[in-house]
Enzyme design. Structure first.
Site, mmCIF file in Angstrom:
data_model
loop_
_atom_site.group_PDB
_atom_site.id
_atom_site.type_symbol
_atom_site.label_atom_id
_atom_site.label_comp_id
_atom_site.label_asym_id
_atom_site.label_seq_id
_atom_site.Cartn_x
_atom_site.Cartn_y
_atom_site.Cartn_z
ATOM 1 N N HIS A 160 -40.696 -8.443 24.017
ATOM 2 C CA HIS A 160 -39.925 -9.395 23.900
ATOM 3 C C HIS A 160 -39.701 -10.187 25.033
ATOM 4 O O HIS A 160 -38.874 -9.959 25.862
ATOM 5 C CB HIS A 160 -38.646 -8.928 23.405
ATOM 6 C CG HIS A 160 -37.814 -10.023 22.857
ATOM 7 N ND1 HIS A 160 -36.708 -9.755 21.750
ATOM 8 C CD2 HIS A 160 -37.470 -11.155 23.093
ATOM 9 C CE1 HIS A 160 -36.218 -10.564 21.601
ATOM 10 N NE2 HIS A 160 -36.532 -11.932 22.329
ATOM 11 N N HIS A 185 -33.224 -6.608 19.943
ATOM 12 C CA HIS A 185 -32.182 -6.549 20.615
ATOM 13 C C HIS A 185 -31.110 -5.912 19.992
ATOM 14 O O HIS A 185 -30.054 -6.423 19.688
ATOM 15 C CB HIS A 185 -31.680 -7.840 21.491
ATOM 16 C CG HIS A 185 -31.929 -9.131 20.721
ATOM 17 N ND1 HIS A 185 -31.318 -9.501 19.289
ATOM 18 C CD2 HIS A 185 -32.638 -10.172 21.182
ATOM 19 C CE1 HIS A 185 -31.845 -10.709 18.965
ATOM 20 N NE2 HIS A 185 -32.650 -11.161 20.041
ATOM 21 N N ASP A 205 -36.166 -9.056 26.353
ATOM 22 C CA ASP A 205 -35.727 -10.155 25.997
ATOM 23 C C ASP A 205 -35.468 -11.156 27.348
ATOM 24 O O ASP A 205 -34.522 -11.758 27.383
ATOM 25 C CB ASP A 205 -34.419 -9.944 25.492
ATOM 26 C CG ASP A 205 -33.788 -11.571 24.855
ATOM 27 O OD1 ASP A 205 -34.687 -12.440 24.585
ATOM 28 O OD2 ASP A 205 -32.870 -11.372 24.331
#
Length: 447
Positions: free
Chosen positions: A59, A231, A304
């Protein structure tokens, strides 16, 4: 040939590791690396350094094309290499979005010229990330997309998600969902409860995440298509994922480093460096996430990594964008979270940051491999006594929006190698020969 003397694979006893022709040639007790001589080998003193399989990030936001001021493939993968990563999956929310096979191929081609690690494009689930019509998933998979996600926005329409999961099953890929019910999250800014009350900012409730996850795991079970939950941030989501796995449904989940370490108390300082989506949650949620990572309910850590310019972040909280940097600090943050103040379980860390992410992404042939003779020389070295203070001005990323600025960590990545080529060597402390700047490592989606 290169010999790394005194390195500790997975935190075990010291070993001498030799690398030849892009592969690990030998792993021996110190002083027993036979078959080498001063004339044909470069030696690096790695006494006490931890050797781990190079990390894999499911990610990453590289922002190219469309937002070079925040990040590029070159700067983002440079940050990844400095963080210990060999492979990153590049999210689709670029400008334009990665929603056609031509755009998938463009990222692969661009990465082959400029990247410091292997880049694997993520295709959008819906055209333009608009949530109205399905993007050409089969064609994007054929072009090299390993995963599909509208990350940044939720695929709210269950019919579209069902069709996307069916396409994932056909193509051997998977769908990663940004679990955020827009009608429940509305314009939420911080975790609902004490943080929202203290700041007066709009609340972002846990139910906005959990209701989408509950719906989606059922759809995954019905279709047989692989669903990945991005997440995970709440204890309730953990229980839903655990239930889905108990039923044998094809569901995996990730947690970010920041959700493993930081809590919503930080939102009270009003600094947008702590603004992220989903928001930082309570200490109880953090404890549940750590436990779920240890017991395998949560499969992997994913950063992320979300770079933003200083101009955009230096704003009133509600006007500042969501997102934090993650690639350069992920390993020390996770080591601190899993170590509870002591030495982490290095085997577990390698599993959740390398082996399992590689398996989920379909990269197990080239990434997350065991540290033994005959395997690709793709690994990272960690100083377990670094006493490293994060300084945002030293960021390799084009942006500096790290929430960890000023924090001190006991571990730090000091070097990364991909298929025998050094992609990062912090401070040149190991005196490795570096890769030719005009000939970066292989970075295609096929490895």
């Amino acid at each position: 040939m290169m010999t790394l003397r005194g390195v500790r694979p997975l935190g075990g006893p010291p070993r001498d590791v030799t690398v030849r022709d892009g592969r690990i040639a030998t792993v021996t007790s110190p002083g027993n690396a036979g078959g080498t001589s001063a004339a044909d080998t470069t030696t690096a003193d790695c006494d006490g350094l931890i050797m781990l399989p190079a990390l894999v990030d499911l990610h990453t936001h590289l922002r190219e094309p469309g937002d070079a001021a925040s990040e590029t493939i070159a700067s983002g993968t440079g940050a990844a290499a400095h963080g210990g990563y060999s492979d990153v999956l590049a999210m689709a929310n670029c400008v334009p979005a990665t929603d056609t096979p031509e755009r998938v191929r463009h990222i692969i081609e661009r990465a082959a010229r400029t990247a410091s690690c292997r880049v694997h494009p993520v295709g959008a689930v819906t055209s333009g990330l608009a949530g109205r019509s399905l993007a050409p998933l089969d064609a994007m998979a054929a072009a090299g997309a390993l995963m599909f996600s509208d990350d940044g926005v939720c695929v709210e329409d269950p019919r579209l998600l069902l069709r996307a999961l069916e396409a994932a099953r056909r193509t051997g890929t998977f769908v990663a969902q940004h679990a955020q019910c827009p009608r429940l999250a509305e314009r939420g800014q911080v975790n609902a409860g004490a943080a929202a009350h203290a700041t007066g900012l709009p609340p972002w409730p846990a139910t906005a995440e959990e209701t989408i996850v509950a719906r989606d795991v059922v759809i995954a079970g019905a279709t047989g298509g692989r669903l990945h939950i991005c997440h995970v941030s709440t204890a309730g989501t953990v229980e839903i994922v655990r239930w889905a796995k108990s039923r044998g449904w094809p569901v995996t989940a990730e947690v970010t480093p920041h959700h493993l370490l930081l809590t919503d108390l930080l939102a009270r300082d009003g600094d947008p460096l702590h603004k992220v989506n989903p928001p930082l949650r309570t200490a109880g949620d953090v404890a549940a996430l750590r436990a779920a990572l240890r017991d395998g309910t949560i499969d992997a850590v994913a950063t992320d990594h979300a770079p933003h310019t200083a101009l955009s972040k230096d704003n009133h909280w509600c006007e500042a964008p969501f997102g934090m940097l993650g690639l350069e600090t992920a390993l020390p943050v996770v080591a601190k979270a899993l170590g509870d103040g002591g030495e982490p379980d290095w085997g577990l860390l390698a599993t959740v940051m390398s082996t399992r992410p590689a398996g989920i992404a379909g990269l197990a042939d080239v990434a997350g491999r065991p540290l033994r003779a005959g395997e690709p020389a793709t690994f990272t070295l960690v100083d377990p006594e670094a006493d490293w203070r994060v300084d945002r001005t030293e960021s390799v990323s084009a942006s500096d929006n790290t929430p960890f600025h000023g924090m001190t960590f006991g571990h730090r990545v000091v070097a990364t190698m991909v298929e025998g080529r050094v992609t990062a060597d912090i401070g040149r402390r190991l005196a490795f020969p570096t890769a030719d700047a005009d000939n970066p490592p292989v970075s295609s989606s096929t490895g």
